[in-house]
Enzyme design. Structure first.
Site, PDB file in Angstrom:
ATOM      1  N   ASP A 178     -19.902  48.780 -46.696  1.00 28.82           N
ATOM      2  CA  ASP A 178     -19.001  49.733 -46.819  1.00 28.82           C
ATOM      3  C   ASP A 178     -17.458  48.781 -47.040  1.00 28.82           C
ATOM      4  O   ASP A 178     -16.704  48.853 -46.267  1.00 28.82           O
ATOM      5  CB  ASP A 178     -18.770  50.397 -45.809  1.00 28.82           C
ATOM      6  CG  ASP A 178     -18.249  51.909 -46.017  1.00 28.82           C
ATOM      7  OD1 ASP A 178     -17.106  51.523 -46.881  1.00 28.82           O
ATOM      8  OD2 ASP A 178     -18.555  53.330 -45.926  1.00 28.82           O
ATOM      9  N   HIS A 179     -17.302  49.287 -47.913  1.00 34.12           N
ATOM     10  CA  HIS A 179     -16.161  47.743 -48.176  1.00 34.12           C
ATOM     11  C   HIS A 179     -15.072  48.983 -48.287  1.00 34.12           C
ATOM     12  O   HIS A 179     -13.482  47.984 -47.494  1.00 34.12           O
ATOM     13  CB  HIS A 179     -15.707  47.725 -50.505  1.00 34.12           C
ATOM     14  CG  HIS A 179     -15.713  48.480 -51.166  1.00 34.12           C
ATOM     15  ND1 HIS A 179     -16.823  49.839 -51.395  1.00 34.12           N
ATOM     16  CD2 HIS A 179     -14.332  49.212 -51.639  1.00 34.12           C
ATOM     17  CE1 HIS A 179     -15.363  50.558 -52.522  1.00 34.12           C
ATOM     18  NE2 HIS A 179     -14.528  50.606 -52.264  1.00 34.12           N
ATOM     19  N   HIS A 241     -17.765  56.317 -47.256  1.00 35.42           N
ATOM     20  CA  HIS A 241     -16.500  55.428 -46.923  1.00 35.42           C
ATOM     21  C   HIS A 241     -15.716  57.212 -46.030  1.00 35.42           C
ATOM     22  O   HIS A 241     -15.275  56.705 -44.752  1.00 35.42           O
ATOM     23  CB  HIS A 241     -16.058  55.786 -47.833  1.00 35.42           C
ATOM     24  CG  HIS A 241     -16.218  54.726 -48.930  1.00 35.42           C
ATOM     25  ND1 HIS A 241     -17.172  53.666 -48.866  1.00 35.42           N
ATOM     26  CD2 HIS A 241     -16.645  55.198 -50.516  1.00 35.42           C
ATOM     27  CE1 HIS A 241     -17.190  53.448 -50.195  1.00 35.42           C
ATOM     28  NE2 HIS A 241     -17.223  54.181 -51.063  1.00 35.42           N
TER      29      HIS A 241
END
Ligand code: NAP
Length: 486
Positions: A178-179, A241
């Site tokens: 999950d960047h 996110h």
């Protein structure tokens, strides 16, 4: 030799957008900073019949920006090899195994392998199975699987996907990206919360009035329309996110700053999310689509989007983490496309002082704001005395603009996360249980929405969403700290 610098990367989807835009530049940064030296190689695979030379040219291009040393880019690209490969075809894994073995010996890699699945999740199970059955996983080094979102489209599909991977790779070797977790200011949440007694003491339902999380984008669906139509803002942004940010903001203090302790607390926070009934969804969540303006198409007029689409491009909601420290604190979230401004920010609104001795005018709120994008910034809104003979108060901000205080370049999220994976540190990756609790929460909303008839409300492009998103807070006597005018 630092064995963490020995690695063979096998990138599935090596010709794709993510690989070119994020992975190769991030690997190059790690190379330039000395985290990767001589003992690494990269195999890119996809169906296109590229040669090694052509692949190396693509890599050189993708890492070259103004000021890049041509010599370094050339040397770096020489570590890249290409294999044309259809992931459904067993024969190709035989060739891949031989190439991997040859490169392992050539670069003295010692069996360490990172498999990066930069392609559609529908292939993950097949790839994991073949990596095992064709002995591309090694016995003498580590074998880590890095996978991209989306991880399923609901809890049952996520579980199926997880099982298909889990048959071949243990949970501690699966790194779910999950960047957002690689972003500098998201990692700052823990530093601010647990490194300052001031905030540690106040970080609970006795002092926090409400929390607001905004992830807004200025662009429309653009070239991702096909995927977006099947996902929508809830699945695309909230399930991963936003709920990850919620868990970092509300988790209890971990016993130590280590992967297992941090993950345990994050899982607990997500488990404590109040899962809504259909009536509660109706009361607490708003969905909408962007309308057209002169010169810009509305969502339902975009290419690849159905005329009667009910996919939301905007979500706002109020949620609760029913833990001891956060029970009763409303957490307002919103995300959407074609909004006033691209930003990611968190506003922690503290409760009013119990007694205002300065009255009759109301005191300004204490608000701690963490701006993740476009630029890392933290500020704290306070009441201070107005300069002058008389005693009056004014609201001021203590401001910490990261770029002004520290001129070290901020590393790209992918660069940090790939380095973590090389080191075997999964702190900033999502554990399966986090994924599962997040889907459980999101599925309740999706199910209620799917049963509703009629078109979605629309919002004006360039606004901060429909008025229903403001009403959600107004109903509780609150308002969004960030508005379209800011
Ligand atoms: P993309 O540009 O469409 O790339 C897909 C890759 O898969 C291509 O290299 C394609 O190459 C390869 N491929 C497709 N079918 C194949 C098959 N049967 N066998 C072997 N290779 C095959 O997609 P992307 O944007 O890079 O995204 C990749 C993944 O990352 C997706 O899961 C996406 O949701 C996720 N993601 C992407 C981004 C982003 O910024 N792009 C951000 C977050 C998450 P060939 O056509 O040559 O086979």
């Amino acid at each position: 030799m630092d064995t963490r610098q020995q690695a063979l990367f096998i990138i599935f989807g090596g010709t794709g957008d993510l690989a070119k835009r994020k992975l190769y530049p991030s690997l190059f940064e790690l190379y330039e900073k000395g985290f990767l030296k001589e003992n690494f190689a990269v195999i890119g695979t996809a169906r296109r019949p590229w040669t090694d030379e052509y692949f190396q040219e693509v890599v050189r291009k993708s890492v070259t920006v103004e000021g890049t040393s041509k010599e370094d880019a050339d040397e770096f690209a020489q570590h890249f090899y290409y294999q044309s490969h259809n992931v459904n075809d067993t024969e190709h894994y035989v060739t891949l195994q031989k190439l991997a073995q040859r490169l392992d010996e050539k670069y003295s890699i010692g069996g360490n392998r990172l498999f990066y699945l930069a392609m559609s999740p529908r292939f993950f199970g097949t790839i994991a199975e073949h990596l095992k059955s064709q002995k591309i996983v090694t016995d003498n080094g580590y074998n880590r699987l890095i996978i991209e979102k989306p991880f399923g489209h609901d809890l049952p599909s996520a579980r199926e996907l997880n099982d298909s991977i889990g048959r071949y790779f243990a949970e501690d070797s699966v790194f779910r990206i999950d960047h957002y977790l690689g972003k500098e200011m998201i990692q700052n949440i823990a530093a601010v919360r647990f490194g300052n007694n001031l905030f540690r003491a106040l970080w609970n339902n006795r002092y926090i009035d409400n929390i607001q999380i905004t992830l807004s984008e200025a662009l429309g669906v653009e070239e991702r329309a096909g995927y977006y139509e099947t996902a929508g803002a809830l699945r695309d942004m909230v399930q991963n996110h936003i709920l990850q940010i919620v868990s970092l903001l509300t988790m209890n203090m971990p016993a130590s700053f280590t992967e297992s302790d941090i993950r345990r607390e994050k899982i607990y926070a997500l488990k404590a999310l109040q899962v809504y009934t259909p009536e509660q969804v109706e009361e607490n969540f708003v969905r909408a689509q962007y309308a057209g303006t002169s010169g810009l198409k509305g969502y339902r007029q975009e290419e690849q989007i159905a005329d009667d689409s009910k996919t939301e491009t905007f979500v706002a909601g109020k949620l609760f983490v029913e833990s001891e420290n956060f029970s009763g604190v409303p957490i307002y979230i919103r995300t959407g496309k074609r909004l006033a401004k691209k930003t990611t920010r968190i506003d922690i609104v503290f409760k009013d002082v119990p007694k205002n001795i300065f009255g009759p005018e109301k005191l300004g709120k204490n608000i701690l704001t963490i701006i993740v994008e476009p630029e890392g910034e933290i500020y704290l809104q306070m009441n201070v005395k107005k300069i002058g003979q008389n005693f009056g108060l004014q609201v001021q901000k203590l401001d910490l603009l990261q770029s002004e205080n520290d001129d070290s370049p901020v590393p790209e999220a992918y660069e940090k996360l790939i380095l973590d994976a090389l080191r075997g540190d999964a702190t900033n990756f999502t554990h399966w249980e986090e994924v599962a609790y997040s889907w459980k929460f999101v599925d309740a909303i999706r199910t209620a929405w799917d049963k509703k008839e009629g078109p979605l409300v629309e919002y004006t492009s360039g606004s901060m969403g429909p008025h229903e998103a403001d009403d959600l807070l107004a109903h509780d006597g609150h308002k969004w700290v960030f508005s379209a005018e800011d």
